[in-house]
Scaffold this motif. Structure first.
Motif, mmCIF file in Angstrom:
data_model
loop_
_atom_site.group_PDB
_atom_site.id
_atom_site.type_symbol
_atom_site.label_atom_id
_atom_site.label_comp_id
_atom_site.label_asym_id
_atom_site.label_seq_id
_atom_site.Cartn_x
_atom_site.Cartn_y
_atom_site.Cartn_z
ATOM 1 N N ILE A 1 0.701 -1.298 -0.034
ATOM 2 C CA ILE A 1 0.090 -0.008 -0.151
ATOM 3 C C ILE A 1 1.009 1.206 -0.003
ATOM 4 O O ILE A 1 0.561 2.162 -0.873
ATOM 5 C CB ILE A 1 -0.793 0.115 1.132
ATOM 6 N N TYR A 2 1.826 1.224 0.898
ATOM 7 C CA TYR A 2 2.571 2.287 1.024
ATOM 8 C C TYR A 2 3.387 2.736 -0.199
ATOM 9 O O TYR A 2 3.941 3.948 -0.587
ATOM 10 C CB TYR A 2 3.466 2.525 2.362
ATOM 11 N N LEU A 3 3.968 1.552 -0.676
ATOM 12 C CA LEU A 3 5.091 1.660 -1.797
ATOM 13 C C LEU A 3 4.394 2.243 -3.026
ATOM 14 O O LEU A 3 5.039 2.462 -4.122
ATOM 15 C CB LEU A 3 5.970 0.495 -2.187
ATOM 16 N N SER A 4 3.128 2.066 -3.249
ATOM 17 C CA SER A 4 2.384 2.546 -4.479
ATOM 18 C C SER A 4 2.040 3.928 -4.367
ATOM 19 O O SER A 4 1.756 4.593 -5.361
ATOM 20 C CB SER A 4 1.027 1.495 -4.536
ATOM 21 N N ASN A 5 2.489 4.587 -3.201
ATOM 22 C CA ASN A 5 2.119 5.934 -3.210
ATOM 23 C C ASN A 5 3.613 6.984 -3.328
ATOM 24 O O ASN A 5 4.310 6.758 -2.607
ATOM 25 C CB ASN A 5 1.713 6.498 -1.877
ATOM 26 N N PRO A 6 3.904 7.525 -4.414
ATOM 27 C CA PRO A 6 5.284 7.855 -4.771
ATOM 28 C C PRO A 6 5.630 9.022 -3.758
ATOM 29 O O PRO A 6 6.785 9.376 -3.355
ATOM 30 C CB PRO A 6 4.901 8.553 -6.163
ATOM 31 N N ASN A 7 4.570 9.821 -3.188
ATOM 32 C CA ASN A 7 4.678 11.115 -2.467
ATOM 33 C C ASN A 7 5.181 10.669 -0.999
ATOM 34 O O ASN A 7 6.304 10.988 -0.519
ATOM 35 C CB ASN A 7 3.640 11.851 -2.318
ATOM 36 N N TRP A 8 4.768 9.501 -0.536
ATOM 37 C CA TRP A 8 4.938 8.944 0.658
ATOM 38 C C TRP A 8 6.536 8.164 0.541
ATOM 39 O O TRP A 8 7.310 8.426 1.573
ATOM 40 C CB TRP A 8 4.128 7.496 1.238
ATOM 41 N N VAL A 9 6.823 7.636 -0.572
ATOM 42 C CA VAL A 9 8.037 6.862 -0.793
ATOM 43 C C VAL A 9 9.029 8.220 -0.682
ATOM 44 O O VAL A 9 10.207 7.812 -0.249
ATOM 45 C CB VAL A 9 8.275 6.188 -2.139
ATOM 46 N N HIS A 10 8.714 9.222 -1.258
ATOM 47 C CA HIS A 10 9.788 10.220 -1.470
ATOM 48 C C HIS A 10 10.101 10.972 0.102
ATOM 49 O O HIS A 10 11.378 11.040 0.467
ATOM 50 C CB HIS A 10 9.305 11.401 -2.363
ATOM 51 N N SER A 11 8.966 11.180 0.662
ATOM 52 C CA SER A 11 9.044 11.831 2.081
ATOM 53 C C SER A 11 9.782 10.633 2.954
ATOM 54 O O SER A 11 10.697 11.278 3.703
ATOM 55 C CB SER A 11 8.034 12.236 2.473
ATOM 56 N N GLN A 12 9.597 9.506 3.029
ATOM 57 C CA GLN A 12 10.185 8.410 3.593
ATOM 58 C C GLN A 12 11.736 8.284 3.356
ATOM 59 O O GLN A 12 12.475 8.222 4.075
ATOM 60 C CB GLN A 12 9.439 7.144 3.467
ATOM 61 N N LYS A 13 12.127 8.153 2.087
ATOM 62 C CA LYS A 13 13.457 8.468 1.616
ATOM 63 C C LYS A 13 14.273 9.591 2.126
ATOM 64 O O LYS A 13 15.236 9.444 2.730
ATOM 65 C CB LYS A 13 13.505 8.457 0.224
ATOM 66 N N ILE A 14 13.499 10.957 2.108
ATOM 67 C CA ILE A 14 14.382 11.876 2.840
ATOM 68 C C ILE A 14 14.274 11.744 4.102
ATOM 69 O O ILE A 14 15.592 12.253 4.696
ATOM 70 C CB ILE A 14 13.897 13.150 2.239
ATOM 71 N N LYS A 15 13.299 11.234 4.677
ATOM 72 C CA LYS A 15 13.439 11.265 6.230
ATOM 73 C C LYS A 15 14.438 10.288 6.787
ATOM 74 O O LYS A 15 15.026 10.302 7.626
ATOM 75 C CB LYS A 15 12.015 10.723 6.871
ATOM 76 N N ASN A 16 14.604 9.023 5.923
ATOM 77 C CA ASN A 16 15.504 8.198 6.507
ATOM 78 C C ASN A 16 16.965 8.391 5.923
ATOM 79 O O ASN A 16 17.928 7.593 6.277
ATOM 80 C CB ASN A 16 15.000 6.695 5.744
ATOM 81 N N THR A 17 17.247 9.484 4.920
ATOM 82 C CA THR A 17 18.594 9.586 4.527
ATOM 83 C C THR A 17 19.175 11.000 4.904
ATOM 84 O O THR A 17 20.393 11.024 4.850
ATOM 85 C CB THR A 17 18.517 9.450 2.816
ATOM 86 N N ASP A 18 18.508 11.515 5.588
ATOM 87 C CA ASP A 18 18.901 12.968 5.944
ATOM 88 C C ASP A 18 19.794 12.814 6.924
ATOM 89 O O ASP A 18 19.409 12.358 8.089
ATOM 90 C CB ASP A 18 17.722 13.667 6.364
ATOM 91 N N GLU A 19 21.004 13.427 7.095
ATOM 92 C CA GLU A 19 21.847 13.383 8.471
ATOM 93 C C GLU A 19 21.201 13.943 9.709
ATOM 94 O O GLU A 19 21.776 13.404 10.852
ATOM 95 C CB GLU A 19 23.120 13.775 8.008
#
Length: 158
Positions: free
Chosen positions: A79-97
């Protein structure tokens, strides 16, 4: 391979690489839960035979919970990976120093708080339940159950 399965995402990943990483981690989690559930299912037959219904029903509840957890993890990732906005926000949240630094501080503080709670409950458990040794495992279960809630709270506060 272990860094891929258990490590945090590295900065510079594209959205598709992040989706592939999350799918790999979720599939590993679901498969390991299903394997544990099958092992408990097979082990529950002799448990029922030798120890009776009380311990056997605990094992059956545990393997059904593991199986439903695996199913829920897989469905939520779909469900979550089908939403590109959520994926992008989670990627930024998990990779931001900066976020990772705050998360590390929250994890360290969480560990200290939970260790204090663990020792307090251990001593209280020893005092009130000296004949039942399995009550002493309750602090460990409490420690594991409180970790995520306290980490979320400290991430919000810090």
């Amino acid at each position: 391979m272990l860094k891929t399965l258990f490590g945090a995402p590295k900065p510079g990943l594209s959205d598709q690489e992040y989706i592939d990483l999350v799918k790999l981690q979720t599939n590993f989690l679901a498969i390991s839960f299903i394997i544990f559930a099958v092992i408990l299912f097979v082990a529950s037959f002799p448990i029922y035979y030798f120890f009776g219904h009380i311990i056997g029903s605990f094992a059956s509840g545990l393997y059904s919970g593991l199986f439903s957890g695996a199913l829920a993890a897989k469905l939520m990732s779909i469900i979550y990976l089908s939403n590109p906005n959520w994926v992008h926000s989670q990627k930024i949240k998990n990779t931001d120093e900066r976020v990772q630094y705050i998360r590390q501080r929250a994890d360290a503080l969480t560990l200290k708080i939970l260790l204090v709670i663990f020792y307090l409950i251990f001593f209280i458990g020893c005092g009130y339940f000296p004949t039942y040794g399995w009550y002493l495992s309750a602090p460990l279960l409490l420690l594991l159950s409180l970790t995520y809630g306290l980490r979320w709270l400290l991430n919000k506060l810090l």
